[in-house]
Design a protein around this motif. Structure first.
Motif, short mmCIF file in Angstrom:
data_model
loop_
_atom_site.label_atom_id
_atom_site.label_comp_id
_atom_site.label_asym_id
_atom_site.label_seq_id
_atom_site.Cartn_x
_atom_site.Cartn_y
_atom_site.Cartn_z
N SER A 77 0.84 -1.20 0.00
CA SER A 77 0.00 0.00 0.00
C SER A 77 0.87 1.25 0.00
CB SER A 77 -0.91 0.02 1.22
OG SER A 77 -1.78 -1.09 1.21
N LYS A 78 0.37 2.30 -0.64
CA LYS A 78 1.10 3.56 -0.66
C LYS A 78 1.22 4.13 0.75
CE LYS A 78 0.28 6.31 -4.10
NZ LYS A 78 -0.35 7.32 -5.01
N GLY A 79 2.37 4.73 1.03
CA GLY A 79 2.56 5.35 2.34
C GLY A 79 3.57 4.61 3.19
N PRO A 80 3.83 5.10 4.39
CA PRO A 80 4.81 4.47 5.28
C PRO A 80 4.31 3.14 5.84
CG PRO A 80 3.72 6.28 6.40
CD PRO A 80 3.27 6.33 4.96
N ILE A 81 5.24 2.37 6.38
CA ILE A 81 4.90 1.14 7.08
C ILE A 81 5.40 1.25 8.52
CG2 ILE A 81 4.92 -0.28 4.98
CD1 ILE A 81 7.69 -1.27 5.73
N PRO A 82 4.82 0.48 9.43
CA PRO A 82 5.22 0.59 10.85
C PRO A 82 6.71 0.32 11.07
CG PRO A 82 3.19 -0.68 10.63
CD PRO A 82 3.72 -0.47 9.24
N GLU A 83 7.32 -0.46 10.19
CA GLU A 83 8.73 -0.83 10.37
C GLU A 83 9.70 0.27 9.97
OE1 GLU A 83 6.34 -4.60 9.64
OE2 GLU A 83 6.45 -2.60 8.75
N ASP A 84 9.22 1.34 9.33
CA ASP A 84 10.11 2.42 8.90
C ASP A 84 10.96 2.94 10.06
OD1 ASP A 84 9.28 2.46 6.28
OD2 ASP A 84 7.94 4.18 6.50
N GLY A 85 12.22 3.24 9.75
CA GLY A 85 13.08 3.87 10.74
C GLY A 85 12.73 5.34 10.93
N TRP A 90 14.31 7.82 10.22
CA TRP A 90 14.86 8.61 9.12
C TRP A 90 13.99 8.56 7.86
CZ3 TRP A 90 16.88 4.82 12.04
CH2 TRP A 90 16.77 3.52 11.54
N ALA A 91 12.88 7.85 7.91
CA ALA A 91 12.05 7.66 6.72
C ALA A 91 11.61 9.00 6.12
CB ALA A 91 10.83 6.81 7.05
N LYS A 92 11.31 9.98 6.96
CA LYS A 92 10.82 11.28 6.46
C LYS A 92 11.86 12.01 5.64
CE LYS A 92 11.86 13.12 11.06
NZ LYS A 92 11.27 13.63 12.31
N PHE A 93 13.13 11.63 5.80
CA PHE A 93 14.19 12.27 5.02
C PHE A 93 14.57 11.49 3.77
CE2 PHE A 93 15.02 13.32 9.55
CZ PHE A 93 14.80 14.69 9.49
N TRP A 94 14.42 10.15 3.81
CA TRP A 94 14.97 9.30 2.76
C TRP A 94 13.93 8.54 1.94
CZ3 TRP A 94 20.17 9.43 1.85
CH2 TRP A 94 21.00 9.92 2.88
N TYR A 95 12.70 8.37 2.44
CA TYR A 95 11.77 7.39 1.84
C TYR A 95 10.63 8.03 1.05
CZ TYR A 95 13.96 3.91 4.94
OH TYR A 95 14.83 3.08 5.58
N LYS A 96 10.79 9.25 0.61
CA LYS A 96 9.70 9.93 -0.08
C LYS A 96 9.19 9.11 -1.27
CE LYS A 96 8.52 14.17 -2.57
NZ LYS A 96 8.98 15.50 -3.04
N ASN A 97 10.11 8.67 -2.14
CA ASN A 97 9.69 7.92 -3.33
C ASN A 97 9.10 6.56 -2.97
OD1 ASN A 97 10.41 9.97 -5.07
ND2 ASN A 97 12.47 9.16 -5.43
N VAL A 98 9.65 5.92 -1.94
CA VAL A 98 9.11 4.63 -1.51
C VAL A 98 7.67 4.80 -1.02
CG1 VAL A 98 9.39 2.69 0.08
CG2 VAL A 98 11.41 3.80 -0.87
N HIS A 99 7.42 5.87 -0.29
CA HIS A 99 6.08 6.10 0.25
C HIS A 99 5.06 6.42 -0.84
CE1 HIS A 99 7.78 7.15 4.50
NE2 HIS A 99 7.78 5.86 4.25
N LEU A 100 5.53 6.85 -1.99
CA LEU A 100 4.64 7.13 -3.12
C LEU A 100 4.40 5.88 -3.97
CD1 LEU A 100 6.08 10.57 -4.32
CD2 LEU A 100 3.92 10.17 -3.11
N SER A 101 5.17 4.83 -3.72
CA SER A 101 5.10 3.63 -4.55
C SER A 101 4.09 2.63 -4.02
CB SER A 101 6.47 2.96 -4.63
OG SER A 101 6.80 2.35 -3.39
N THR A 102 3.70 1.71 -4.89
CA THR A 102 2.85 0.58 -4.50
C THR A 102 3.48 -0.74 -4.95
OG1 THR A 102 1.55 0.82 -6.53
CG2 THR A 102 0.73 1.92 -4.55
N GLY A 103 4.76 -0.70 -5.29
CA GLY A 103 5.46 -1.88 -5.76
C GLY A 103 6.76 -1.45 -6.41
#
Length: 220
Positions: free
Chosen positions: A163-171, A173-186
């Motif tokens: 699913s799009k968005g963060p996951i509970p396991e995110d560190g 630092w996710a807000k700084f590094w995971y922008k594209n991952v959070h927009l993805s669905t695969g």
């Protein structure tokens, strides 16, 4: 990491050695959120490793670690699990990395440490596999099936999407590094980008490229 987090039989940990790395290196001033990471994470790498090797909530435990986070640790703990080294063409990786850390060095990007890891695992006769990010994006299911075969776990279709968005396991630092991952669905289809490479990164690219070429000789 997002792929393995979709499995019902797997617990995922996002860079558990980040605090150890920041407290045992000179990298703190360059890493966004470093003070929060150091205040909330265990900084004793040996204690972190003990936790990694201890009892887990599910049958499979997946630890996403950065190779350069392994400084000042005894690597013998790698005998206790399967070792996967994910690497990426440095021309693409450095461009992406520099958007957060403007002037990275080899100790920041981890290619030299990845090669040391491969040499260590070979010397210790420990099984390992190298994943090339480009090949994963070009054939996610094929690469994940091969990886699961190596790990001795069944492949699950659910690993291909999330699913799009963060996951509970995110560190932290996710807000700084995971922008594209959070927009993805695969896994996004691989697209070769026309890159205007920053001149100040060319020397580092020259160091990383031959190491990458040695690493991918072991790729699935």
């Amino acid at each position: 990491m997002y792929s393995f987090a979709q499995r019902n039989d797997t617990v995922v940990a996002d860079e558990p050695l980040y605090g150890h790395y920041l407290s045992h290196s000179s990298a703190k001033p360059f890493h966004p959120g470093a003070d929060e990471i150091l205040s909330k994470m265990e900084t004793d790498g040996e204690k972190v490793v003990e936790g990694m090797l201890g009892p887990q909530q599910k049958p499979v435990a997946f630890f996403k670690n950065m190779s350069h986070h392994l400084i000042q640790l005894d690597w013998q703990f790698m005998q206790a699990g399967a070792n996967i080294i994910l690497t990426r063409n440095p021309e693409e990786m450095l461009l992406s990395f520099s958007k957060v850390i403007d002037k990275p060095g080899m100790e920041d990007v981890g290619y030299a440490m990845q090669l040391k890891l491969v040499e260590y695992l070979q010397t210790m006769n420990l099984p390992f596999v190298v994943l090339d990010a480009k090949k994963v994006l070009m054939d996610p299911e094929g690469q994940l099936r091969k990886l699961c075969d190596f790990l001795g776990v069944p492949f699950e279709k659910r690993m291909l999407s999330w699913s799009k968005g963060p996951i509970p396991e995110d560190g932290l630092w996710a807000k700084f590094w995971y922008k594209n991952v959070h927009l993805s669905t695969g896994f996004q289809p691989y697209e070769k980008k026309e890159i205007v490479f920053p001149e100040h990164l060319l020397p580092l690219l020259g160091e990383c490229q031959p190491i990458y070429e040695r690493l991918v000789k072991h790729a699935l």
